[in-house]
Design an enzyme around this catalytic site. Structure first.
Site, PDB file in Angstrom:
ATOM      1  N   ASP A  68      16.527  11.101   5.189  1.00 25.35           N
ATOM      2  CA  ASP A  68      15.158  11.502   4.887  1.00 25.35           C
ATOM      3  C   ASP A  68      14.505  12.238   6.048  1.00 25.35           C
ATOM      4  O   ASP A  68      13.299  12.486   6.028  1.00 25.35           O
ATOM      5  CB  ASP A  68      14.302  10.276   4.544  1.00 25.35           C
ATOM      6  CG  ASP A  68      14.753   9.631   3.246  1.00 25.35           C
ATOM      7  OD1 ASP A  68      15.217  10.370   2.363  1.00 25.35           O
ATOM      8  OD2 ASP A  68      14.649   8.409   3.127  1.00 25.35           O
ATOM      9  N   ASP A 118      14.622   5.874   5.373  1.00 21.74           N
ATOM     10  CA  ASP A 118      15.646   5.303   6.243  1.00 21.74           C
ATOM     11  C   ASP A 118      15.921   6.165   7.476  1.00 21.74           C
ATOM     12  O   ASP A 118      16.672   5.802   8.344  1.00 21.74           O
ATOM     13  CB  ASP A 118      16.937   5.016   5.469  1.00 21.74           C
ATOM     14  CG  ASP A 118      17.431   6.238   4.721  1.00 21.74           C
ATOM     15  OD1 ASP A 118      17.079   7.351   5.122  1.00 21.74           O
ATOM     16  OD2 ASP A 118      18.167   6.073   3.745  1.00 21.74           O
ATOM     17  N   CYS A 129      -9.745  11.960  39.433  1.00 16.33           N
ATOM     18  CA  CYS A 129      -8.568  12.104  40.301  1.00 16.33           C
ATOM     19  C   CYS A 129      -7.452  12.746  39.495  1.00 16.33           C
ATOM     20  O   CYS A 129      -6.719  13.604  39.990  1.00 16.33           O
ATOM     21  CB  CYS A 129      -8.052  10.755  40.778  1.00 16.33           C
ATOM     22  SG  CYS A 129      -9.196   9.839  41.786  1.00 16.33           S
ATOM     23  N   ASP A 182      10.477   5.436   0.191  1.00 16.25           N
ATOM     24  CA  ASP A 182      11.780   5.657  -0.373  1.00 16.25           C
ATOM     25  C   ASP A 182      12.135   4.339  -1.067  1.00 16.25           C
ATOM     26  O   ASP A 182      11.623   3.305  -0.693  1.00 16.25           O
ATOM     27  CB  ASP A 182      12.684   5.934   0.838  1.00 16.25           C
ATOM     28  CG  ASP A 182      14.102   6.210   0.455  1.00 16.25           C
ATOM     29  OD1 ASP A 182      14.305   6.806  -0.598  1.00 16.25           O
ATOM     30  OD2 ASP A 182      14.994   5.832   1.219  1.00 16.25           O
ATOM     31  N   CYS A 196      -9.873   7.263  39.799  1.00 20.32           N
ATOM     32  CA  CYS A 196     -10.697   7.568  38.639  1.00 20.32           C
ATOM     33  C   CYS A 196     -10.076   8.705  37.834  1.00 20.32           C
ATOM     34  O   CYS A 196      -9.116   9.335  38.264  1.00 20.32           O
ATOM     35  CB  CYS A 196     -12.077   7.992  39.088  1.00 20.32           C
ATOM     36  SG  CYS A 196     -11.987   9.448  40.100  1.00 20.32           S
TER      37      CYS A 196
HETATM   38  P1  ADP Z   1      17.708   8.109  -2.504  1.00 26.00           P
HETATM   39  O1  ADP Z   1      17.839   8.005  -1.029  1.00 26.00           O
HETATM   40  O2  ADP Z   1      16.297   8.171  -2.962  1.00 26.00           O
HETATM   41  O3  ADP Z   1      18.533   7.107  -3.237  1.00 26.00           O
HETATM   42  P2  ADP Z   1      19.722  10.158  -2.651  1.00 26.00           P
HETATM   43  O4  ADP Z   1      19.536  11.631  -2.584  1.00 26.00           O
HETATM   44  O5  ADP Z   1      20.409   9.518  -1.503  1.00 26.00           O
HETATM   45  O6  ADP Z   1      18.307   9.545  -2.895  1.00 26.00           O
HETATM   46  O7  ADP Z   1      20.545   9.813  -3.986  1.00 26.00           O
HETATM   47  C1  ADP Z   1      20.056  10.164  -5.250  1.00 26.00           C
HETATM   48  C2  ADP Z   1      20.939   9.690  -6.362  1.00 26.00           C
HETATM   49  O8  ADP Z   1      22.167  10.398  -6.345  1.00 26.00           O
HETATM   50  C3  ADP Z   1      21.324   8.243  -6.301  1.00 26.00           C
HETATM   51  O9  ADP Z   1      20.349   7.411  -6.875  1.00 26.00           O
HETATM   52  C4  ADP Z   1      22.610   8.226  -7.108  1.00 26.00           C
HETATM   53  O10 ADP Z   1      22.347   8.159  -8.479  1.00 26.00           O
HETATM   54  C5  ADP Z   1      23.220   9.563  -6.799  1.00 26.00           C
HETATM   55  N1  ADP Z   1      24.198   9.435  -5.703  1.00 26.00           N
HETATM   56  C6  ADP Z   1      24.066   9.863  -4.447  1.00 26.00           C
HETATM   57  N2  ADP Z   1      25.171   9.589  -3.738  1.00 26.00           N
HETATM   58  C7  ADP Z   1      26.027   8.963  -4.566  1.00 26.00           C
HETATM   59  C8  ADP Z   1      27.348   8.405  -4.430  1.00 26.00           C
HETATM   60  N3  ADP Z   1      27.995   8.425  -3.267  1.00 26.00           N
HETATM   61  N4  ADP Z   1      27.894   7.847  -5.495  1.00 26.00           N
HETATM   62  C9  ADP Z   1      27.245   7.810  -6.669  1.00 26.00           C
HETATM   63  N5  ADP Z   1      26.040   8.292  -6.860  1.00 26.00           N
HETATM   64  C10 ADP Z   1      25.404   8.866  -5.832  1.00 26.00           C
HETATM   65 MG    MG Z   2      18.291   7.758   0.652  1.00 24.63          MG
END
Ligand code: ADP
Ligand code: MG
Length: 713
Positions: free
Chosen positions: A605, A601, A16, A399, A13
Site C-alpha cells: 500500500d 500494511d 540563540c 485496508d 533561548c
Molecule cells: P488487498 O490488500 O486489499 O487484499 P490486493 O491487491 O492485495 O488487495 O488483492 C486483491 C485481491 O486479489 C484479493 O482479495 C484476492 O482476491 C486477489 N489476489 C491477490 N493475490 C492473490 C493470490 N496470490 N492468490 C489468489 N488471489 C489473489
Molecule cells: Mg494488501
C-alpha cells in the site's frame, strides 16, 4: 548530501537558535542548519570537502556556543545543570535579604552593592557575555536583554544613585532559578529516549565454536546463534531456532501481555524474556534492529519542527531587536518628559519581561513529550509535522487484510481433489500475498501428514513464467498448461464463464474466493477466511466518536468486504480496487476538502500511504516499514490509531496553550513595563516582578508540556 546532528552547548533561548542558524548558513559549504532549542541539537547539512564539524564549532564559539562532537553524547548534559544549581542556591539567600531590605527600608551599608556585584558577575555571567557579544559582534539574544537591563541598573546604582542594586540581584536570581527549573524539566521531557536506550542490552550470549561466550552487543554479526536465559533482554533481532518462551514486548510495542514465541517466530531487541529459555539466529544487528530504528525515529521526530512553530520562530528572531528599540524608546520618552529614574525602571522592566524565551519552548517541549509518549505506546511518529496534521484528520481509510482483520487467512470449505490443491499450492508458493500463505500452509500441512502415513497425495510442481496480476491474482505454467488463480475479476478478464452464484453463499459470510482456471475453463475454487481483530470494532466506534469517517478500501470481493465491514461497524466500503485505484480514491476524498489518513500494511500500500495526508503503517514483528509511513503502529493494533489521534489532539492543545501563555506575558507585560498605563491608572511593572514573571512563564510552559505525559490517551 548527508545530514549530521550534533548537540549544541550554551543555548539559552530561542533567539540563540536563530543566531546559530544564521551564523552557520553564512559559512561556505554549509547548505542548511536547523537548530532546535527544545532538544538543543543542530541538524547540519554541509559539504565535507569544504568544512568540518570542528571548524563549524569554532565559528560559533565566540558567540558563546559550541558543538558537542562526540556522537555518543547526544543527550542533554546533567553536568551543566549541576553547575547552575550551585550558583542559584548561592544567590537565593541574597535575593531574600534584598527583598527584606527593600520591604523593611532597613539600610546596611555596602551589603547590597557587594551582593549585587557577586550575583551579576557569577550568576549573571552569561548575560554579561550577551552584552559583550552585542557590543562586539552586534548579535543580540535573550542574554543580551537581561544583561543590558541588569547591568544598567547596577551601573546607575554604583555611579549615580544607589537605589537599584536590589533589582540586579533579584531579577538575575529569579531568571537563573527559572532557567534551572526549565533545564531540569526539559531533561524530563526527553526521557523517553533515555528509557529506550536503556532497553538495549549491553552484551549477548553467543555460541562460538560450540561454547557460550558473552560478547558486546556491537560484536554480534548476522547469523550468530544467541542464547537467551530466563529474565534476560533480547540483544538483537532474530528468529528462534530452539526452545520457546513468553516474551514481554511491552516496552517496545506497548502490548501489555507477554507473547508466546516458539521456533520460527521472530524476536526483537529490547524485549525481555520471561521464564523460558531459547536460542535464536541473529537476522538484524546494530543499527538495523527495530529498537535502533525506533530510537532513531523518535530522536529525529523530537528534533523536527512542527509547522505551527514557524510563526513563533519568526517572531522570536525579530523580537530581540524590536524589544531593544522599545526599551530605548521608553527610556527616551520618560527622560524627555522629565522622569529619568522612572524611565530607567521602565527600561529595565521592558528588557526583562520581553524575553522571547518561552516562545521558543512552547512548541518543541510539547512535541518532545508527545513523540515520546507515542513511542511508549508503540506509536512511532516520523516527524512533528505528521503529529500536527493528525489532529485535523476527518477521514480514515483502512485496508481490510491485516488492518481490520488479522491478516493470516486460512483455507476453509475445501472438498477438492488433491490434484487441484497441488496445482493451486504450486502456483501460490511463488506469491507473497497472505492468501497465498493460506493455500501453501494448507498444502504443506497435508504433505506433512502424508509423511506420517495419513493419506493425501499432494505434489508440489514446478511453475514457469510465473506472474502476479495486481489486485486480481496470479498466473503461471505447470506442465505446459497455463493456469490462473484469483478473484472473480480475474476470471471475467479471461472471458470464461463462471457461475458467481456458487460462491455467494460463502462471500456473504465474509469469505474470499480463490478460483483456479485454465484459459478455457474454471477448474474449481477454494475459500479463504480471515479473522477480525478483537480490537477492530471498538476502534471503529472510537473513530466515529471522534467524528471521523471510516472507509474500507480493499482489493477483495465486494460481498466479502461488506460483510466484514458491517461486523465492525464500517459503513463505507470500496471493494475490488486495484492498488492504483486506492491512490485515486484518496485523491478524490482530498479534493473534497477531506483530511485523509490511510492505514495499511505499508508494503503493497506504499503509494496510497504516501498520497494520504497521514500514512499509517500497521507494523507487525520485525518487518516494520518504518520509513514509508508518517506513523507506524507497532504490533499492528488498529486501536492505537485512535490513541495516536487523541495524542495529536492533546499535543496540539498543549502547544496552543503554551503559545498563548508565551505571548500573553509579552503582550501585556511590555506596555505595562514601559509605563503606558502609568499616567492613567498608575500601573507600572516593577522589574522584579518582570523577572519573576519571566521565570514563571518558562517554568509554566515546560510544566504544561510535561503534563501531557500523564494525560490519558
Ligand atoms: P488487498 O490488500 O486489499 O487484499 P490486493 O491487491 O492485495 O488487495 O488483492 C486483491 C485481491 O486479489 C484479493 O482479495 C484476492 O482476491 C486477489 N489476489 C491477490 N493475490 C492473490 C493470490 N496470490 N492468490 C489468489 N488471489 C489473489
Ligand atoms: Mg494488501
Amino acid at each position: 548530501m548527508p545530514t549530521e546532528t550534533y548537540r549544541v552547548k550554551g543555548m539559552h533561548c530561542a533567539s540563540c537558535a536563530s543566531i546559530i542558524e544564521k551564523t552557520f548558513e553564512k559559512i561556505p559549504g554549509v547548505h542548511s542548519a536547523e537548530v532546535n532549542y527544545g532538544t538543543e541539537k543542530v541538524k547540519l547539512n554541509f559539504d565535507k570537502t569544504q568544512t568540518n564539524p570542528k571548524d563549524l564549532s569554532k565559528k560559533i564559539e565566540p558567540l558563546g556556543y559550541s558543538l558537542n562532537l562526540e556522537h555518543d553524547h547526544m543527550r542533554m548534559d546533567h553536568g551543566d545543570i549541576k553547575g547552575l544549581q550551585m550558583k542559584v542556591i548561592s544567590a537565593i539567600p541574597m535575593a531574600i535579604i534584598s527583598i527584606f531590605l527593600m520591604v523593611s527600608g532597613v539600610m546596611i551599608p555596602y551589603l547590597l552593592p557587594i551582593m549585587a556585584t557577586y550575583v551579576l558577575l557569577i550568576l549573571g555571567k552569561p548575560y554579561l557575555l550577551g552584552v559583550y557579544r552585542f557590543l562586539r559582534y552586534g548579535k543580540a539574544n535573550m542574554d543580551t536583554l537581561i544583561g543590558i537591563g541588569t547591568s544598567v541598573a547596577f551601573v546607575y546604582s554604583l555611579f549615580v544613585k544607589p537605589i537599584y542594586f536590589d533589582i540586579t540581584i533579584i531579577v538575575i536570581t529569579f531568571i537563573a532559578l527559572g532557567k534551572y527549573l526549565e533545564a531540569r524539566s526539559k531533561i524530563k521531557t526527553g526521557d523517553a529516549i533515555e528509557k529506550l536506550l536503556n532497553l538495549q542490552a549491553k552484551t549477548a550470549l553467543v555460541i562460538r565454536s560450540g561454547k557460550e561466550v558473552e560478547i558486546s552487543v556491537n560484536e554480534v554479526v548476522h547469523g550468530d546463534q544467541i542464547v537467551v536465559k530466563p529474565g534476560a533482554k533480547i540483544p538483537v533481532d532474530g528468529i528462534i531456532t530452539e526452545g520457546s518462551s513468553y516474551i514481554d514486548e511491552s516496552m517496545v510495542t506497548g502490548e501489555p501481555m507477554p507473547a508466546q514465541k516458539k521456533i520460527g517466530d521472530s524476536v526483537v531487541s529490547g524485549t525481555i524474556n520471561t521464564s523460558g529459555s531459547f536460542t535464536f539466529k541473529a537476522t538484524k544487528v546494530g543499527s538495523e534492529t527495530l529498537l535502533a530504528q525506533i530510537i532513531k525515529m523518535v530522536e529525529d521526530a523530537q528534533g523536527s519542527r512542527a509547522p505551527i512553530q514557524a510563526l513563533a520562530d519568526k517572531i522570536s528572531s525579530v523580537f530581540v531587536p524590536i524589544v531593544l528599540v522599545i526599551a530605548f524608546l521608553t527610556l527616551g520618552v520618560w527622560f524627555f518628559l522629565g522622569y529619568g529614574s522612572m524611565g530607567l525602571v521602565s527600561f529595565v522592566g521592558v528588557l526583562v519581561i520581553a524575553c522571547p524565551c518561552t516562545l521558543g519552548l512552547a512548541t518543541p517541549t510539547a512535541i518532545i513529550v508527545g513523540v515520546g509518549k507515542g513511542a511508549k505506546e508503540g506509536i512511532l511518529i516520523k516527524d512533528a509535522a505528521t503529529l500536527e496534521k493528525l489532529h485535523k484528520v476527518d477521514t480514515v481509510i483502512v485496508d481490510k487484510t491485516g488492518t481490520i482483520t488479522i491478516g493470516k487467512p486460512t483455507l476453509v470449505d475445501i472438498n477438492l481433489s488433491p490434484e487441484f490443491i497441488s496445482i493451486l499450492a504450486s502456483l501460490e508458493k511463488k506469491s507473497e500475498h497472505p492468501i497465498a500463505h493460506a493455500v501453501v500452509n494448507y498444502a504443506e500441512e497435508k504433505l506433512a501428514r502424508r509423511s506420517l502415513g495419513k493419506g493425501g497425495n499432494i505434489v508440489l510442481k514446478d511453475v514457469s513464467n510465473f506472474e502476479s496480476i495486481q489486485g486480481k491474482g496470479l498466473k503461471g505454467f505447470i506442465d505446459n498448461t497455463e493456469y490462473f488463480a484469483g478473484n472473480v475479476k480475474l476470471i471475467s478478464d479471461l472471458g470464461i464463464s463462471f457461475d458467481a452464484s456458487k460462491i455467494e453463499e460463502f462471500t456473504a459470510q465474509g469469505k474470499t474466493p480463490v478460483i483456479l482456471a485454465t484459459k478455457e475453463k474454471v477448474l474449481g475454487f477454494v475459500m479463504v477466511a480471515d479473522e477480525i481483530k478483537p480490537e477492530s470494532k471498538q476502534a471503529v466506534a472510537d473513530l466515529h466518536k471522534l467524528g471521523i469517517k471510516v472507509v474500507m478500501l480493499t482489493g477483495d470481493d465486494e460481498k466479502a468486504a461488506r460483510h466484514m465491514a458491517s461486523l465492525v461497524g464500517i459503513d463505507d466500503v470500496v471493494a475490488h480496487v486495484l492498488p492504483q485505484d486506492k491512490l485515486a480514491k484518496i485523491k478524490e476524498l482530498q479534493s473534497q476538502g477531506r483530511m485523509v489518513a490511510m492505514a495499511g500494511d505499508g508494503v503493497n500500500d506504499a503509494p496510497a500511504l504516501a498520497q494520504a495526508d497521514v500514512g499509517i503503517a500497521m507494523g507487525t514483528g520485525t518487518d516494520v516499514a518504518i520509513e514509508s509511513a508518517g506513523i507506524t503502529l507497532l504490533g499492528g493494533d488498529i486501536s492505537k490509531l485512535v490513541k495516536a489521534i487523541r495524542l495529536s489532539k492533546i499535543t496540539m492543545r498543549g502547544i496552543k496553550q503554551n503559545l498563548f501563555w508565551a505571548f500573553i506575558y509579552n503582550i501585556v507585560g511590555i506596555p505595562l513595563a514601559a509605563g503606558v498605563f502609568y499616567p492613567i491608572f498608575g500601573w507600572l511593572l516593577n522589574p522584579i516582578f518582570a523577572g519573576l514573571a519571566m521565570a514563571f512563564s518558562s517554568v509554566s510552559v515546560v510544566g504544561n508540556s510535561l503534563r501531557l505525559k500523564t494525560m490519558k490517551i
